[in-house]
Motif scaffolding. Structure first.
Motif, PDB file in Angstrom:
ATOM      1  N   PHE A 219       0.831  -1.192   0.000  1.00 49.00           N
ATOM      2  CA  PHE A 219       0.000   0.000   0.000  1.00 49.00           C
ATOM      3  C   PHE A 219       0.870   1.248   0.000  1.00 49.00           C
ATOM      4  O   PHE A 219       1.902   1.308   0.665  1.00 49.00           O
TER       5      PHE A 219
ATOM      6  N   TYR B   9       0.482   5.359   0.888  1.00 45.72           N
ATOM      7  CA  TYR B   9      -0.334   6.407   1.499  1.00 45.72           C
ATOM      8  C   TYR B   9       0.426   7.718   1.418  1.00 45.72           C
ATOM      9  O   TYR B   9       1.653   7.745   1.457  1.00 45.72           O
TER      10      TYR B   9
ATOM     11  N   PHE C 216      -5.121   7.195   1.623  1.00 43.80           N
ATOM     12  CA  PHE C 216      -4.854   6.050   0.755  1.00 43.80           C
ATOM     13  C   PHE C 216      -4.626   6.483  -0.685  1.00 43.80           C
ATOM     14  O   PHE C 216      -5.366   7.312  -1.232  1.00 43.80           O
TER      15      PHE C 216
ATOM     16  N   THR D 116      -3.137   0.311  -3.897  1.00 47.10           N
ATOM     17  CA  THR D 116      -2.849  -1.039  -3.434  1.00 47.10           C
ATOM     18  C   THR D 116      -2.314  -1.829  -4.609  1.00 47.10           C
ATOM     19  O   THR D 116      -2.886  -1.785  -5.713  1.00 47.10           O
TER      20      THR D 116
ATOM     21  N   LEU E 144       4.100   7.211   2.580  1.00 46.57           N
ATOM     22  CA  LEU E 144       4.312   5.998   3.373  1.00 46.57           C
ATOM     23  C   LEU E 144       4.010   4.760   2.540  1.00 46.57           C
ATOM     24  O   LEU E 144       3.008   4.712   1.826  1.00 46.57           O
TER      25      LEU E 144
ATOM     26  N   ARG F 102       1.117  -5.645   3.850  1.00 43.31           N
ATOM     27  CA  ARG F 102       0.193  -6.412   4.691  1.00 43.31           C
ATOM     28  C   ARG F 102       0.646  -7.855   4.726  1.00 43.31           C
ATOM     29  O   ARG F 102       0.916  -8.453   3.689  1.00 43.31           O
TER      30      ARG F 102
ATOM     31  N   SER G  68      -0.776 -12.357  10.210  1.00 38.82           N
ATOM     32  CA  SER G  68      -0.216 -12.363  11.566  1.00 38.82           C
ATOM     33  C   SER G  68      -0.764 -13.511  12.412  1.00 38.82           C
ATOM     34  O   SER G  68      -0.522 -13.583  13.599  1.00 38.82           O
TER      35      SER G  68
ATOM     36  N   SER H  22      -5.869 -13.152  11.189  1.00 39.78           N
ATOM     37  CA  SER H  22      -5.671 -11.701  11.209  1.00 39.78           C
ATOM     38  C   SER H  22      -4.514 -11.264  10.322  1.00 39.78           C
ATOM     39  O   SER H  22      -3.538 -11.993  10.149  1.00 39.78           O
ATOM     40  N   TYR H  23      -4.661 -10.077   9.779  1.00 42.19           N
ATOM     41  CA  TYR H  23      -3.618  -9.473   8.958  1.00 42.19           C
ATOM     42  C   TYR H  23      -3.257  -8.125   9.552  1.00 42.19           C
ATOM     43  O   TYR H  23      -4.077  -7.497  10.213  1.00 42.19           O
ATOM     44  N   GLN H  24      -2.039  -7.679   9.299  1.00 44.67           N
ATOM     45  CA  GLN H  24      -1.675  -6.349   9.784  1.00 44.67           C
ATOM     46  C   GLN H  24      -0.729  -5.681   8.816  1.00 44.67           C
ATOM     47  O   GLN H  24      -0.087  -6.329   7.987  1.00 44.67           O
ATOM     48  N   LEU H  25      -0.685  -4.339   8.907  1.00 45.75           N
ATOM     49  CA  LEU H  25       0.196  -3.544   8.072  1.00 45.75           C
ATOM     50  C   LEU H  25       1.498  -3.258   8.806  1.00 45.75           C
ATOM     51  O   LEU H  25       1.498  -2.956   9.992  1.00 45.75           O
TER      52      LEU H  25
ATOM     53  N   PHE I 220       4.544  -0.604   8.315  1.00 45.77           N
ATOM     54  CA  PHE I 220       4.873   0.616   7.586  1.00 45.77           C
ATOM     55  C   PHE I 220       6.373   0.825   7.489  1.00 45.77           C
ATOM     56  O   PHE I 220       7.139   0.481   8.400  1.00 45.77           O
ATOM     57  N   GLY I 221       6.797   1.436   6.372  1.00 47.25           N
ATOM     58  CA  GLY I 221       8.135   1.996   6.303  1.00 47.25           C
ATOM     59  C   GLY I 221       8.153   3.336   7.005  1.00 47.25           C
ATOM     60  O   GLY I 221       7.113   3.850   7.443  1.00 47.25           O
ATOM     61  N   LYS I 222       9.357   3.927   7.106  1.00 46.51           N
ATOM     62  CA  LYS I 222       9.494   5.193   7.827  1.00 46.51           C
ATOM     63  C   LYS I 222       9.067   6.395   7.006  1.00 46.51           C
ATOM     64  O   LYS I 222       8.961   7.498   7.544  1.00 46.51           O
TER      65      LYS I 222
ATOM     66  N   TYR J 103      -4.024   3.079  15.887  1.00 44.71           N
ATOM     67  CA  TYR J 103      -2.593   3.233  15.699  1.00 44.71           C
ATOM     68  C   TYR J 103      -2.106   4.396  16.557  1.00 44.71           C
ATOM     69  O   TYR J 103      -2.840   5.350  16.805  1.00 44.71           O
TER      70      TYR J 103
ATOM     71  N   PRO K  59       6.566   6.271  11.600  1.00 47.51           N
ATOM     72  CA  PRO K  59       5.376   5.702  10.956  1.00 47.51           C
ATOM     73  C   PRO K  59       4.340   5.287  11.997  1.00 47.51           C
ATOM     74  O   PRO K  59       4.663   5.152  13.183  1.00 47.51           O
ATOM     75  N   PRO K  60       3.103   5.082  11.583  1.00 51.21           N
ATOM     76  CA  PRO K  60       2.083   4.594  12.527  1.00 51.21           C
ATOM     77  C   PRO K  60       2.452   3.218  13.066  1.00 51.21           C
ATOM     78  O   PRO K  60       2.967   2.371  12.344  1.00 51.21           O
TER      79      PRO K  60
ATOM     80  N   LEU L 103       0.788  -0.077  15.030  1.00 54.77           N
ATOM     81  CA  LEU L 103      -0.483  -0.723  15.350  1.00 54.77           C
ATOM     82  C   LEU L 103      -0.602  -0.977  16.852  1.00 54.77           C
ATOM     83  O   LEU L 103       0.334  -1.451  17.489  1.00 54.77           O
TER      84      LEU L 103
ATOM     85  N   ILE M 141      -6.357  -8.392  17.621  1.00 60.45           N
ATOM     86  CA  ILE M 141      -4.936  -8.137  17.811  1.00 60.45           C
ATOM     87  C   ILE M 141      -4.756  -7.083  18.899  1.00 60.45           C
ATOM     88  O   ILE M 141      -5.393  -6.036  18.867  1.00 60.45           O
TER      89      ILE M 141
ATOM     90  N   ASN N 259     -10.707  -7.494   7.442  1.00 58.77           N
ATOM     91  CA  ASN N 259      -9.322  -7.379   7.895  1.00 58.77           C
ATOM     92  C   ASN N 259      -8.342  -7.531   6.733  1.00 58.77           C
ATOM     93  O   ASN N 259      -7.181  -7.157   6.844  1.00 58.77           O
TER      94      ASN N 259
ATOM     95  N   GLN O 161      -7.112  -0.232   4.298  1.00 57.37           N
ATOM     96  CA  GLN O 161      -7.472   0.527   5.490  1.00 57.37           C
ATOM     97  C   GLN O 161      -7.579   2.010   5.152  1.00 57.37           C
ATOM     98  O   GLN O 161      -6.705   2.570   4.479  1.00 57.37           O
TER      99      GLN O 161
END
Lengths: 113, 112
Positions: free
Chosen positions: A34, A36, A46, A49, A87, A91, A94, A98-101, A103-105, B35, B42-43, B45, B56, B97, B101
């Motif tokens: 993704f 952003y 956003f 994707t 950003l 994804r 996890s 469940s899935y999670q993002l 992020f890079g800096k 977040y 960065p954000p 979670l 989570i 999920n 987002q």
């Protein structure tokens, strides 16, 4: 461990000077990448994707591409209003459905008139 | 419409206060997220709710307590916070999920 690395950290461009931002990733199982845009003190907006290598998406002056190890955000003829932090996030699964993002800096882009 | 709203926009609280952050979406999304974002980072979670159930919890201290009263609302209850908890708190939602987002504008929290 999943890792997302963005480069450069900061980029100054003259208005109209095209360039690219890089996002390289090391993940166990990519379920989407993704992009952003975030303005100071605001929530990420956003942009794109991408799911598979070779995929490309475009929106106005922005074009995102994806390979097996990295993604590029190409900015063509940028304008001052394109100034923001961009950003990249991947994804990953996890566990337990469940899935999670991750992020890079981010890359802070400044476009000078 | 991809709008996620957050209230308040700014919050200043002392370390002994109890306050709550609110997040709302009317897109029919079934996953919602909190977040935390520090300046120039960065954000990160904190929590994920899927179908109103906590799925989570990223080892967040108990002074942060999430609540999902219904599929459109997400709260974050704050108690006995520390100055290092000062940050931008972002809420996001997604259809499932597994989907994109969408983020709210955030609440800027300052703990004195």
């Amino acid at each position: 461990e999943d890792q997302v690395t963005q480069s450069p950290e900061a980029l100054r461009l003259q208005e109209g000077e095209s360039s690219s931002l890089n996002c390289s990733y090391t993940v166990s199982g990519l379920r989407g990448l993704f992009w952003y845009r975030q303005d100071p003190g605001k929530g990420p907006e956003f942009l794109f994707t991408l799911y598979s290598a070779g995929e490309e998406k475009e929106k106005e002056r922005l074009k995102a591409t994806l390979t097996k190890k990295e993604s590029f955000l190409h900015i063509t003829a940028p304008k001052p209003e394109d100034s923001a932090t961009y950003l990249c996030a991947v994804r990953t699964y996890s566990g337990a459905g469940s899935y999670q993002l991750t992020f890079g800096k981010g890359t802070k882009l400044s476009v000078i008139p | 419409d991809t709008e996620v709203t957050q209230t308040p926009k700014h919050l200043v609280m002392g370390m002994t206060n109890k306050k709550s952050l609110k997040c709302e979406q009317h897109m029919g999304h079934r996953a919602m997220y909190w977040y935390k974002q520090k300046a120039k980072k960065p954000p990160e979670l904190m929590f994920v709710y899927s179908y109103e159930k906590l799925s989570i919890n990223e080892s967040v201290p108990s002074r942060f307590s999430p609540e999902c009263p219904n599929s459109s609302l997400l709260n974050l209850h704050l108690h006995a916070l520390q100055p290092e908890d000062s940050a931008l708190y972002l809420c996001a939602s997604s259809q499932e999920n597994t989907d994109t987002q969408y983020f709210g504008p955030g609440t800027r929290l300052t703990v004195l």
